[in-house]
Motif scaffolding. Structure first.
Motif, PDB file in Angstrom:
ATOM      1  N   LYS A  46       0.825  -1.209   0.000  1.00  0.00           N
ATOM      2  CA  LYS A  46       0.000   0.000   0.000  1.00  0.00           C
ATOM      3  C   LYS A  46       0.862   1.264   0.000  1.00  0.00           C
ATOM      4  CE  LYS A  46      -4.025  -2.048   2.289  1.00  0.00           C
ATOM      5  NZ  LYS A  46      -4.666  -2.263   3.599  1.00  0.00           N
ATOM      6  N   ILE A  47       1.893   1.234   0.868  1.00  0.00           N
ATOM      7  CA  ILE A  47       2.798   2.403   0.940  1.00  0.00           C
ATOM      8  C   ILE A  47       3.486   2.638  -0.404  1.00  0.00           C
ATOM      9  CG2 ILE A  47       4.975   3.224   1.996  1.00  0.00           C
ATOM     10  CD1 ILE A  47       2.651   3.553   3.890  1.00  0.00           C
ATOM     11  N   LEU A  50       1.079   4.108  -2.760  1.00  0.00           N
ATOM     12  CA  LEU A  50       0.858   5.525  -2.451  1.00  0.00           C
ATOM     13  C   LEU A  50       2.024   6.382  -2.947  1.00  0.00           C
ATOM     14  CD1 LEU A  50      -0.613   5.474   1.211  1.00  0.00           C
ATOM     15  CD2 LEU A  50      -1.765   6.303  -0.865  1.00  0.00           C
ATOM     16  N   THR A  51       3.225   5.912  -2.701  1.00  0.00           N
ATOM     17  CA  THR A  51       4.414   6.674  -3.132  1.00  0.00           C
ATOM     18  C   THR A  51       4.454   6.777  -4.651  1.00  0.00           C
ATOM     19  OG1 THR A  51       5.539   5.608  -1.272  1.00  0.00           O
ATOM     20  CG2 THR A  51       6.910   6.862  -2.788  1.00  0.00           C
ATOM     21  N   SER A  52       4.256   5.620  -5.281  1.00  0.00           N
ATOM     22  CA  SER A  52       4.344   5.606  -6.756  1.00  0.00           C
ATOM     23  C   SER A  52       3.300   6.517  -7.382  1.00  0.00           C
ATOM     24  CB  SER A  52       4.145   4.183  -7.293  1.00  0.00           C
ATOM     25  OG  SER A  52       5.087   3.318  -6.724  1.00  0.00           O
ATOM     26  N   ASP A  53       2.114   6.580  -6.770  1.00  0.00           N
ATOM     27  CA  ASP A  53       1.046   7.394  -7.352  1.00  0.00           C
ATOM     28  C   ASP A  53       1.169   8.879  -7.011  1.00  0.00           C
ATOM     29  OD1 ASP A  53       0.112   5.098  -8.374  1.00  0.00           O
ATOM     30  OD2 ASP A  53      -1.511   4.814  -6.906  1.00  0.00           O
ATOM     31  N   SER A  54       2.015   9.171  -6.052  1.00  0.00           N
ATOM     32  CA  SER A  54       2.028  10.555  -5.538  1.00  0.00           C
ATOM     33  C   SER A  54       2.672  11.555  -6.486  1.00  0.00           C
ATOM     34  CB  SER A  54       2.741  10.603  -4.188  1.00  0.00           C
ATOM     35  OG  SER A  54       4.088  10.203  -4.365  1.00  0.00           O
ATOM     36  N   PHE A  55       3.570  11.082  -7.288  1.00  0.00           N
ATOM     37  CA  PHE A  55       4.279  12.021  -8.177  1.00  0.00           C
ATOM     38  C   PHE A  55       3.976  11.726  -9.631  1.00  0.00           C
ATOM     39  CE2 PHE A  55       6.770  12.530  -4.357  1.00  0.00           C
ATOM     40  CZ  PHE A  55       7.127  13.867  -4.368  1.00  0.00           C
TER      41      PHE A  55
ATOM     42  N   LEU B  53      11.710  15.545  -7.373  1.00  0.00           N
ATOM     43  CA  LEU B  53      11.420  14.571  -6.321  1.00  0.00           C
ATOM     44  C   LEU B  53      12.289  14.822  -5.090  1.00  0.00           C
ATOM     45  CD1 LEU B  53      11.285  11.252  -8.397  1.00  0.00           C
ATOM     46  CD2 LEU B  53       9.355  12.544  -7.480  1.00  0.00           C
ATOM     47  N   SER B  56      11.341  18.501  -3.781  1.00  0.00           N
ATOM     48  CA  SER B  56       9.913  18.787  -3.638  1.00  0.00           C
ATOM     49  C   SER B  56       9.593  20.243  -3.976  1.00  0.00           C
ATOM     50  CB  SER B  56       9.434  18.474  -2.207  1.00  0.00           C
ATOM     51  OG  SER B  56       9.795  17.169  -1.858  1.00  0.00           O
ATOM     52  N   TYR B 122       3.534  21.637  -2.687  1.00  0.00           N
ATOM     53  CA  TYR B 122       2.334  20.806  -2.811  1.00  0.00           C
ATOM     54  C   TYR B 122       1.600  20.608  -1.487  1.00  0.00           C
ATOM     55  CZ  TYR B 122       6.062  17.445  -1.760  1.00  0.00           C
ATOM     56  OH  TYR B 122       7.156  16.807  -1.235  1.00  0.00           O
ATOM     57  N   ILE B 131      -5.333  13.173  -1.501  1.00  0.00           N
ATOM     58  CA  ILE B 131      -4.469  12.113  -0.978  1.00  0.00           C
ATOM     59  C   ILE B 131      -3.037  12.239  -1.500  1.00  0.00           C
ATOM     60  CG2 ILE B 131      -4.079   9.595  -1.019  1.00  0.00           C
ATOM     61  CD1 ILE B 131      -7.170   9.332  -1.097  1.00  0.00           C
ATOM     62  N   THR B 132      -2.965  12.544  -2.759  1.00  0.00           N
ATOM     63  CA  THR B 132      -1.631  12.671  -3.372  1.00  0.00           C
ATOM     64  C   THR B 132      -0.799  13.717  -2.653  1.00  0.00           C
ATOM     65  OG1 THR B 132      -2.661  12.164  -5.484  1.00  0.00           O
ATOM     66  CG2 THR B 132      -0.432  13.004  -5.558  1.00  0.00           C
ATOM     67  N   VAL B 135       0.307  12.535   0.726  1.00  0.00           N
ATOM     68  CA  VAL B 135       1.438  11.597   0.622  1.00  0.00           C
ATOM     69  C   VAL B 135       2.727  12.365   0.316  1.00  0.00           C
ATOM     70  CG1 VAL B 135       2.368   9.622  -0.641  1.00  0.00           C
ATOM     71  CG2 VAL B 135      -0.053   9.687  -0.083  1.00  0.00           C
ATOM     72  N   LYS B 136       2.620  13.318  -0.601  1.00  0.00           N
ATOM     73  CA  LYS B 136       3.800  14.132  -0.939  1.00  0.00           C
ATOM     74  C   LYS B 136       4.333  14.834   0.303  1.00  0.00           C
ATOM     75  CE  LYS B 136       3.307  15.250  -5.828  1.00  0.00           C
ATOM     76  NZ  LYS B 136       2.924  16.263  -6.784  1.00  0.00           N
ATOM     77  N   ILE B 139       6.083  12.370   2.380  1.00  0.00           N
ATOM     78  CA  ILE B 139       7.406  12.037   1.807  1.00  0.00           C
ATOM     79  C   ILE B 139       8.396  13.159   2.092  1.00  0.00           C
ATOM     80  CG2 ILE B 139       8.674  11.624  -0.366  1.00  0.00           C
ATOM     81  CD1 ILE B 139       6.105  10.253  -1.430  1.00  0.00           C
ATOM     82  N   ILE B 155       9.395   5.908  -7.836  1.00  0.00           N
ATOM     83  CA  ILE B 155       8.951   6.826  -8.900  1.00  0.00           C
ATOM     84  C   ILE B 155       9.750   6.584 -10.182  1.00  0.00           C
ATOM     85  CG2 ILE B 155       8.512   9.226  -9.573  1.00  0.00           C
ATOM     86  CD1 ILE B 155       6.961   8.453  -7.059  1.00  0.00           C
ATOM     87  N   LEU B 185       7.204   6.593   6.500  1.00  0.00           N
ATOM     88  CA  LEU B 185       6.039   7.120   5.781  1.00  0.00           C
ATOM     89  C   LEU B 185       4.739   6.580   6.389  1.00  0.00           C
ATOM     90  CD1 LEU B 185       5.737   9.006   3.351  1.00  0.00           C
ATOM     91  CD2 LEU B 185       5.661   7.012   1.874  1.00  0.00           C
ATOM     92  N   LEU B 189       1.754   8.742   8.049  1.00  0.00           N
ATOM     93  CA  LEU B 189       0.394   8.684   7.493  1.00  0.00           C
ATOM     94  C   LEU B 189      -0.587   7.930   8.408  1.00  0.00           C
ATOM     95  CD1 LEU B 189       1.301   7.926   3.750  1.00  0.00           C
ATOM     96  CD2 LEU B 189       0.512  10.107   4.676  1.00  0.00           C
ATOM     97  N   LEU B 196      -6.672   6.449   3.792  1.00  0.00           N
ATOM     98  CA  LEU B 196      -5.754   6.192   2.683  1.00  0.00           C
ATOM     99  C   LEU B 196      -5.810   4.752   2.194  1.00  0.00           C
ATOM    100  CD1 LEU B 196      -2.602   8.111   3.940  1.00  0.00           C
ATOM    101  CD2 LEU B 196      -4.042   8.754   2.028  1.00  0.00           C
ATOM    102  N   MET B 197      -5.950   3.832   3.146  1.00  0.00           N
ATOM    103  CA  MET B 197      -5.746   2.441   2.747  1.00  0.00           C
ATOM    104  C   MET B 197      -7.033   1.612   2.742  1.00  0.00           C
ATOM    105  SD  MET B 197      -2.170   1.776   4.651  1.00  0.00           S
ATOM    106  CE  MET B 197      -0.810   2.892   4.422  1.00  0.00           C
TER     107      MET B 197
END
Lengths: 526, 197
Positions: A46-47, A50-55, B53, B56, B122, B131-132, B135-136, B139, B155, B185, B189, B196-197
């Motif tokens: 899940k983490i 979330l990370t992959s989708d965030s950017f 990345l 940020s 962001y 949500i994005t 998460v950013k 991070i 990424i 992380l 979160l 989120l999950m």
């Protein structure tokens, strides 16, 4: 690190696909048997998601490349600048080196220039041949050289060289054009005038022939339009002149004084001969060399023909063969065409001021005059020559007048006719009413732009030698041509009439306006 | 038969394309400056994204990417072909980001707290429900040394090996840091985990 944490770490690597197949296998077995690991794996997945989708990737920057390369250019500009200025730096260095070199050996450039000069001189000095071969000089030419200081430069006598000395005694020479004329036969007339007998004729022939051989090497020419004059040439002219007149006086004193004032005597012939001998025996290598792009003085050691003759004498067995060869060579040399184009290349020479300060060239459509201000002329002393020269000059003039046909001039109401017997080129008619400047100039054998002629007359700036030649006649006739005064008078009259007409028009206009206004007022009143 | 032909194919020496990185670099070294532009075109987006990345922040991306390529341009003639060009390029990129952050942290000491305590762009309050963005933000709170390997992996899809070369550390370290980053992380979160999950 705890064992649990280590397992989770491997789980994270498993998720990233970073384990070996064997590690994968072992871990998967563990996961199957462990709920904790299963749960942890789910959390990590899940983490990771979330990370992959965030950017999301950044949108491209359209000007990034442009800015980058501009920045790169500016970054390297310091050395680019140096590169750009490298020629200047090179020049600067070269200048510095030159300064150092010149400080310690200042004659480097002079030597270099001298070397180049000698190279150019060498080029023009190549293949120089005696004028005798190109112009085919005969007794008449030598005689004219002695008396009138002129020698033809080509067979057709289109150009000739004229030697002279100015009032200050400085030598000059001129190259002039001359239209083909009937032979003057001055030498023949000289012989006839003196009433020389056969022996005397042979003697004078022999004198002239001797000088002809001597003169051979005094003027050299080649196909590159180079003319080389020996510094002794001026002395030769004096020598031949003096010698011929001394001979004439000795031969027939009575006839001699028909064209020489009785006060003048060149009777000391042995002395003259003695001095003439000095001219002949003194070898001078110094030549004034006139080329299409330069004028310089240089030593020329020219004597090839003579050397060849001596060799031939020594080898008598080969005489016939050599003689034939020499004749062929002589014929070949005679074929050389010599013509100085002073309307083009020499004009540049004049404009560029590139000639040596020792020479001054003046130039027009008819001649090229070279004044020699500083040159090492060999000095041969002729006793009483100065006073003698004046007499000799008058002799030459008198002899020319004596020998020349007097033209027959007839005056008519509308024209003048000048007729020279047996010389149609110098005979012409001039019509006052049908004035044609070109025809007048044509009479002199050359066509000159009539506008120039007119300008010259009005403003006196066109001092062309050919025009000057026509000056005495023109002065007489131009009064018929110059209608400017009459034209000015006519213009004055016209101007007066125009003013009168303008005044009348103005008056008429005023009257018309008055009448118009008057009529208008009446209409309004109605 | 099939397997044989496969082996033959594998055993064949790899023929470099004219436009692969090494060929372009060789041409650049030989004096063909134009090939540098091709390298830039090929890798600029990756470099820009790594910077984004890592920091940020989008406003400094182009400036830093520019610095990266200027450094590459300056040193490309000394490239030794011992590693992939990208490895070298990304290492330069990451180092530039580190330098930037170091300078920024130094600056922070001397500027008022409000200005210095700037948040990643962001994380604006209007977007907290996204949500994005959350998460950013999370991070961004991770320490630099954990954040970079995580992002390069998740990424950019780098392998642990590539990440190790890029940030100049052991592969085991990369593995550990990525796990720790994920753990961190998760902790950040945790309050909104259910959403989120």
């Amino acid at each position: 690190m705890s064992r649990e944490s280590n397992n989770f770490e491997i789980l994270s690597a498993y998720l990233d696909g970073e384990l070996s197949p064997k590690e994968n296998e072992e871990l998967e077995a563990k996961i199957k048997s462990s709920l904790e690991l299963q749960k942890k794996l789910e959390d990590l997945k899940k983490i990771k998601k979330l990370t992959s989708d965030s950017f999301k990737p950044l949108s491209p920057s359209p000007f990034f490349e442009t800015r980058l390369f501009a920045a790169i250019d500016s970054k390297k500009s310091w050395y680019k600048r140096i590169l750009k200025w490298s020629p200047a730096i090179g020049l600067g260095l070269a200048a510095a080196i030159l300064m150092v070199v010149l400080k310690f050996s200042p004659q480097v450039f002079e030597n270099l220039i001298e070397e180049q000069k000698s190279n150019i001189a060498g080029f023009y000095k190549e293949n120089l041949q005696p004028l005798m071969y190109t112009a085919d000089l005969n007794n008449e030419d030598i005689f004219n050289f002695a008396m009138y200081k002129k020698l033809p430069l080509d067979k057709e006598d289109k150009q000739f060289i004229h030697l002279g000395e100015d009032k200050a005694g400085k030598e000059f020479f001129e190259i002039k054009s001359e239209t083909p004329k009937q032979p003057e036969n001055n030498f023949e007339k000289f012989v006839v005038a003196l009433e020389l007998n056969e022996i005397q004729k042979d003697q004078i022939d022999s004198i002239i022939n001797q000088y002809a051989v001597e003169l051979e090497n005094q003027i050299l020419v080649n196909n590159d339009n180079t003319l080389a004059l020996n510094s002794n040439l001026w002395n030769y002219q004096k020598a031949i002149q003096t010698d011929l007149l001394a001979f004439a006086e000795t031969s027939n004193k009575q006839k001699f004084h028909k064209f020489v004032p009785t006060t003048v005597s060149i009777s000391s012939r042995p002395q003259v001969v003695n001095n003439v001998q000095k001219v002949r025996t003194t070898k001078h290598k110094g030549y004034i060399v006139l080329t299409p792009d330069s004028i310089f003085s240089d030593d020329i050691d020219y004597d090839p023909i003579k050397l060849q003759l001596i060799t031939m004498k020594e080898k008598e067995a080969e005489l016939e063969k050599r003689n034939q060869k020499l004749l062929t060579e002589t014929e070949r040399l005679k074929e050389i065409q010599f013509h100085i184009k002073y309307d083009s290349s020499w004009k540049k020479l004049h404009d560029s001021k590139s000639w040596s300060k020792n020479f001054n060239i003046t130039f027009d459509t008819n001649r090229c005059k070279v004044e020699i201000s500083e040159f090492d002329f060999p000095e041969i002393y002729f006793p009483d020559h100065d006073s003698l020269m004046r007499a000799i000059d008058s002799v030459a003039m008198n002899f020319r007048l004596y020998s020349k046909f007097i033209p027959k001039i007839e005056y008519f109401d509308n024209k003048i006719k000048i007729e020279i017997e047996s010389d149609s080129t110098n005979s012409y008619e001039f019509d006052y009413y049908e004035f044609n400047l070109d025809s007048l100039v044509k009479a002199e054998g050359e066509l000159i732009d009539s506008l120039h002629m007119y300008n010259w007359h009005n403003f006196n700036f066109f001092s062309d030698s050919l025009v000057l030649k026509s000056l005495p006649k023109l002065k007489n006739y131009l009064r018929y041509y110059d209608g400017a005064e009459e034209f000015r008078e006519q213009m004055k009259e016209l101007s007066k009439e125009m003013r009168k007409f303008r005044e009348e028009m103005s008056e008429w206009k005023n009257e018309f306006r008055k009448e118009w206004d008057h009529n208008k007022d009446e209409d309004n009143q109605r | 038969m099939n397997s044989n032909s496969k082996n033959e194919k594998l055993n064949q020496p790899q023929i470099l394309k004219l436009d692969d990185d090494f060929s372009l670099i060789k041409r650049f070294i030989d004096g063909d400056d134009s090939t540098f532009r091709l390298l830039v075109q090929r890798h600029q987006e990756k470099v820009r994204n790594i910077i984004y990345l890592t920091l940020s922040q989008s406003d400094v991306v182009d400036d830093l990417a520019q610095e990266v390529f200027i450094t590459v341009h300056k040193n490309l003639k000394n490239f030794r072909f011992e590693s992939q060009f990208t490895t070298w390029l990304y290492r330069i990129t990451v180092n530039k980001c580190k330098d930037y952050l170091r300078k920024k942290n130094v600056r922070k000491i001397f500027v008022p707290i409000k200005e210095a305590d700037e948040k990643p762009e962001y994380t604006s309050s209007t977007e907290t429900d996204d949500i994005t963005k959350i998460v950013k933000e999370a991070i961004a709170k991770l320490p630099y040394k954990l954040r970079i390997p995580l992002l390069l992996k998740d990424i950019e899809g780098f392998s642990y090996q590539e990440i190790a070369e890029t940030i100049n550390c052991e592969m085991g370290t990369v593995k550990s840091r990525i796990f720790r980053a994920r753990e961190g992380l998760k902790k950040i979160l945790q309050p909104i985990e259910s959403e989120l999950m």
